[in-house]
Design a protein around this motif. Sequence first.
Motif, PDB file in Angstrom:
ATOM      1  N   ARG A  82      11.954  40.320   4.743  1.00  0.00           N
ATOM      2  CA  ARG A  82      12.428  41.463   3.964  1.00  0.00           C
ATOM      3  C   ARG A  82      13.879  41.271   3.576  1.00  0.00           C
ATOM      4  NH1 ARG A  82       9.991  46.604   7.204  1.00  0.00           N
ATOM      5  NH2 ARG A  82       7.920  45.687   7.493  1.00  0.00           N
ATOM      6  N   PHE A  83      14.273  42.054   2.584  1.00  0.00           N
ATOM      7  CA  PHE A  83      15.643  41.985   2.092  1.00  0.00           C
ATOM      8  C   PHE A  83      16.658  42.146   3.230  1.00  0.00           C
ATOM      9  CE2 PHE A  83      19.540  43.462   0.191  1.00  0.00           C
ATOM     10  CZ  PHE A  83      19.625  42.738  -0.985  1.00  0.00           C
ATOM     11  N   THR A  84      16.442  43.163   4.064  1.00  0.00           N
ATOM     12  CA  THR A  84      17.423  43.431   5.131  1.00  0.00           C
ATOM     13  C   THR A  84      17.468  42.305   6.161  1.00  0.00           C
ATOM     14  OG1 THR A  84      15.703  44.752   6.173  1.00  0.00           O
ATOM     15  CG2 THR A  84      17.426  45.948   4.993  1.00  0.00           C
ATOM     16  N   GLU A  85      16.322  41.672   6.432  1.00  0.00           N
ATOM     17  CA  GLU A  85      16.312  40.530   7.347  1.00  0.00           C
ATOM     18  C   GLU A  85      17.132  39.383   6.759  1.00  0.00           C
ATOM     19  OE1 GLU A  85      12.194  39.939   9.559  1.00  0.00           O
ATOM     20  OE2 GLU A  85      11.835  40.427   7.440  1.00  0.00           O
ATOM     21  N   LEU A  86      16.913  39.124   5.464  1.00  0.00           N
ATOM     22  CA  LEU A  86      17.666  38.060   4.797  1.00  0.00           C
ATOM     23  C   LEU A  86      19.162  38.343   4.860  1.00  0.00           C
ATOM     24  CD1 LEU A  86      15.456  37.430   1.636  1.00  0.00           C
ATOM     25  CD2 LEU A  86      15.985  35.774   3.436  1.00  0.00           C
ATOM     26  N   GLN A  87      19.513  39.590   4.563  1.00  0.00           N
ATOM     27  CA  GLN A  87      20.936  39.937   4.524  1.00  0.00           C
ATOM     28  C   GLN A  87      21.580  39.757   5.897  1.00  0.00           C
ATOM     29  OE1 GLN A  87      21.912  43.847   3.061  1.00  0.00           O
ATOM     30  NE2 GLN A  87      23.943  43.186   2.386  1.00  0.00           N
ATOM     31  N   ARG A  88      20.823  40.091   6.961  1.00  0.00           N
ATOM     32  CA  ARG A  88      21.348  39.893   8.320  1.00  0.00           C
ATOM     33  C   ARG A  88      21.539  38.414   8.621  1.00  0.00           C
ATOM     34  NH1 ARG A  88      18.220  44.023  10.452  1.00  0.00           N
ATOM     35  NH2 ARG A  88      16.512  42.566  10.766  1.00  0.00           N
ATOM     36  N   SER A  89      20.631  37.577   8.102  1.00  0.00           N
ATOM     37  CA  SER A  89      20.668  36.143   8.445  1.00  0.00           C
ATOM     38  C   SER A  89      21.735  35.362   7.684  1.00  0.00           C
ATOM     39  CB  SER A  89      19.311  35.491   8.141  1.00  0.00           C
ATOM     40  OG  SER A  89      18.319  36.050   8.969  1.00  0.00           O
ATOM     41  N   ILE A  90      22.049  35.830   6.486  1.00  0.00           N
ATOM     42  CA  ILE A  90      22.948  35.058   5.628  1.00  0.00           C
ATOM     43  C   ILE A  90      24.361  35.616   5.751  1.00  0.00           C
ATOM     44  CG2 ILE A  90      23.383  34.234   3.275  1.00  0.00           C
ATOM     45  CD1 ILE A  90      20.354  34.661   2.754  1.00  0.00           C
ATOM     46  N   ASP A  91      25.157  34.935   6.545  1.00  0.00           N
ATOM     47  CA  ASP A  91      26.527  35.371   6.845  1.00  0.00           C
ATOM     48  C   ASP A  91      27.332  35.643   5.591  1.00  0.00           C
ATOM     49  OD1 ASP A  91      27.112  35.771   9.425  1.00  0.00           O
ATOM     50  OD2 ASP A  91      27.680  33.688   9.870  1.00  0.00           O
ATOM     51  N   GLY A  92      27.807  36.860   5.467  1.00  0.00           N
ATOM     52  CA  GLY A  92      28.793  37.157   4.443  1.00  0.00           C
ATOM     53  C   GLY A  92      28.235  37.461   3.064  1.00  0.00           C
ATOM     54  N   VAL A  93      26.902  37.498   2.913  1.00  0.00           N
ATOM     55  CA  VAL A  93      26.354  37.774   1.583  1.00  0.00           C
ATOM     56  C   VAL A  93      26.366  39.289   1.353  1.00  0.00           C
ATOM     57  CG1 VAL A  93      23.874  37.991   2.168  1.00  0.00           C
ATOM     58  CG2 VAL A  93      24.549  37.090  -0.061  1.00  0.00           C
ATOM     59  N   SER A  94      26.793  39.705   0.179  1.00  0.00           N
ATOM     60  CA  SER A  94      26.775  41.137  -0.140  1.00  0.00           C
ATOM     61  C   SER A  94      25.396  41.514  -0.668  1.00  0.00           C
ATOM     62  CB  SER A  94      27.835  41.449  -1.198  1.00  0.00           C
ATOM     63  OG  SER A  94      27.467  40.834  -2.422  1.00  0.00           O
ATOM     64  N   GLN A  95      25.126  42.822  -0.661  1.00  0.00           N
ATOM     65  CA  GLN A  95      23.825  43.300  -1.155  1.00  0.00           C
ATOM     66  C   GLN A  95      23.634  42.891  -2.613  1.00  0.00           C
ATOM     67  OE1 GLN A  95      22.987  47.266  -0.024  1.00  0.00           O
ATOM     68  NE2 GLN A  95      21.277  47.534  -1.436  1.00  0.00           N
ATOM     69  N   ARG A  96      24.695  43.036  -3.399  1.00  0.00           N
ATOM     70  CA  ARG A  96      24.615  42.699  -4.822  1.00  0.00           C
ATOM     71  C   ARG A  96      24.368  41.201  -5.037  1.00  0.00           C
ATOM     72  NH1 ARG A  96      25.931  43.268 -10.079  1.00  0.00           N
ATOM     73  NH2 ARG A  96      27.157  41.535 -10.877  1.00  0.00           N
ATOM     74  N   MET A  97      25.081  40.368  -4.269  1.00  0.00           N
ATOM     75  CA  MET A  97      24.944  38.916  -4.426  1.00  0.00           C
ATOM     76  C   MET A  97      23.544  38.474  -4.009  1.00  0.00           C
ATOM     77  SD  MET A  97      26.102  36.155  -5.476  1.00  0.00           S
ATOM     78  CE  MET A  97      27.782  36.594  -5.920  1.00  0.00           C
ATOM     79  N   LEU A  98      23.020  39.065  -2.909  1.00  0.00           N
ATOM     80  CA  LEU A  98      21.681  38.689  -2.460  1.00  0.00           C
ATOM     81  C   LEU A  98      20.624  39.128  -3.481  1.00  0.00           C
ATOM     82  CD1 LEU A  98      19.924  37.336  -0.343  1.00  0.00           C
ATOM     83  CD2 LEU A  98      19.907  39.475   0.959  1.00  0.00           C
ATOM     84  N   THR A  99      20.815  40.306  -4.060  1.00  0.00           N
ATOM     85  CA  THR A  99      19.891  40.789  -5.094  1.00  0.00           C
ATOM     86  C   THR A  99      19.864  39.834  -6.281  1.00  0.00           C
ATOM     87  OG1 THR A  99      20.342  43.072  -4.462  1.00  0.00           O
ATOM     88  CG2 THR A  99      19.363  42.736  -6.640  1.00  0.00           C
ATOM     89  N   LEU A 100      21.053  39.448  -6.748  1.00  0.00           N
ATOM     90  CA  LEU A 100      21.145  38.523  -7.893  1.00  0.00           C
ATOM     91  C   LEU A 100      20.535  37.161  -7.555  1.00  0.00           C
ATOM     92  CD1 LEU A 100      24.770  39.215  -9.232  1.00  0.00           C
ATOM     93  CD2 LEU A 100      22.574  39.825 -10.318  1.00  0.00           C
ATOM     94  N   THR A 101      20.820  36.691  -6.348  1.00  0.00           N
ATOM     95  CA  THR A 101      20.317  35.378  -5.924  1.00  0.00           C
ATOM     96  C   THR A 101      18.791  35.380  -5.874  1.00  0.00           C
ATOM     97  OG1 THR A 101      22.310  34.984  -4.637  1.00  0.00           O
ATOM     98  CG2 THR A 101      20.397  33.662  -4.085  1.00  0.00           C
ATOM     99  N   LEU A 102      18.220  36.425  -5.275  1.00  0.00           N
ATOM    100  CA  LEU A 102      16.757  36.494  -5.164  1.00  0.00           C
ATOM    101  C   LEU A 102      16.116  36.607  -6.547  1.00  0.00           C
ATOM    102  CD1 LEU A 102      16.534  38.768  -2.010  1.00  0.00           C
ATOM    103  CD2 LEU A 102      15.633  36.438  -2.187  1.00  0.00           C
ATOM    104  N   ARG A 103      16.750  37.354  -7.447  1.00  0.00           N
ATOM    105  CA  ARG A 103      16.200  37.457  -8.802  1.00  0.00           C
ATOM    106  C   ARG A 103      16.233  36.098  -9.511  1.00  0.00           C
ATOM    107  NH1 ARG A 103      17.569  42.518 -12.247  1.00  0.00           N
ATOM    108  NH2 ARG A 103      17.005  43.231 -10.163  1.00  0.00           N
ATOM    109  N   GLY A 104      17.314  35.356  -9.299  1.00  0.00           N
ATOM    110  CA  GLY A 104      17.421  34.008  -9.880  1.00  0.00           C
ATOM    111  C   GLY A 104      16.335  33.084  -9.346  1.00  0.00           C
TER     112      GLY A 104
END
Lengths: 126, 126
Positions: free
Chosen positions: A40-62
């Motif tokens: 899930r999004f929140t699991e990914l965000q916890r695992s990836i040090d320092g990634v912001s919600q916006r950056m993770l959203t953009l990255t996953l869309r890419g």
Amino acid sequence: MSARNKKVRDDCVAAREVLDRIGDSWSALTVGTLARGPQRFTELQRSIDGVSQRMLTLTLRGLERDGLATRTVFPTVPPSVQYALTPLGRTLLDPVRGLAEWATKHREQIQSARDRFDGASARLSS
Amino acid sequence: MSARNKKVRDDCVAAREVLDRIGDSWSALTVGTLARGPQRFTELQRSIDGVSQRMLTLTLRGLERDGLATRTVFPTVPPSVQYALTPLGRTLLDPVRGLAEWATKHREQIQSARDRFDGASARLSS
């Protein structure tokens, strides 16, 4: 240009394209994290040090746009969204790991080279 | 976090560092071009499609700083400057080629995925 040089050059252009795609480094890190399995999004965000919600959203869309990851919405309340690598995305793991291993192995050497270079530059300008 | 997951994560962080370094893609392309052997600035610029003088200067300085390339000045008139990979720089060729081969092999698949994604987005918003 020899056939060999042309081959090397075409490979380089292709490498540039893929690096432009995954070279923002959040993408490589996200692909590496999804290697563990769907998340899930929140699991990914916890695992990836320092990634912001916006950056993770953009990255996953890419990654989704490039056919490297899927986004699945489960009709729970509230809806839960799961991300996973596609078969194409999994083929990217080996080259990304190759770079990761290179980086791990040579990180200190690069840091020493930088320190030397910066020291020499400082001496030249003083 | 399991030891395996920690290993995966550390590898990812290292990959991020190296991608931040070479991921501007001009660096990867320059390393790939220097694989043919030592070259002068103007030779490099001719070989690397679309690189500006300023971008190539910055890229070569970055590679020199990281200990991946050397810059040698020959006392000719006018002085000629030659760039070459260091032994460390040559170790980067394999992982860069790994990515390049991946890119060459999957370029069309990625383009198709993008076209599908963009088409679906256009339909959703019309």
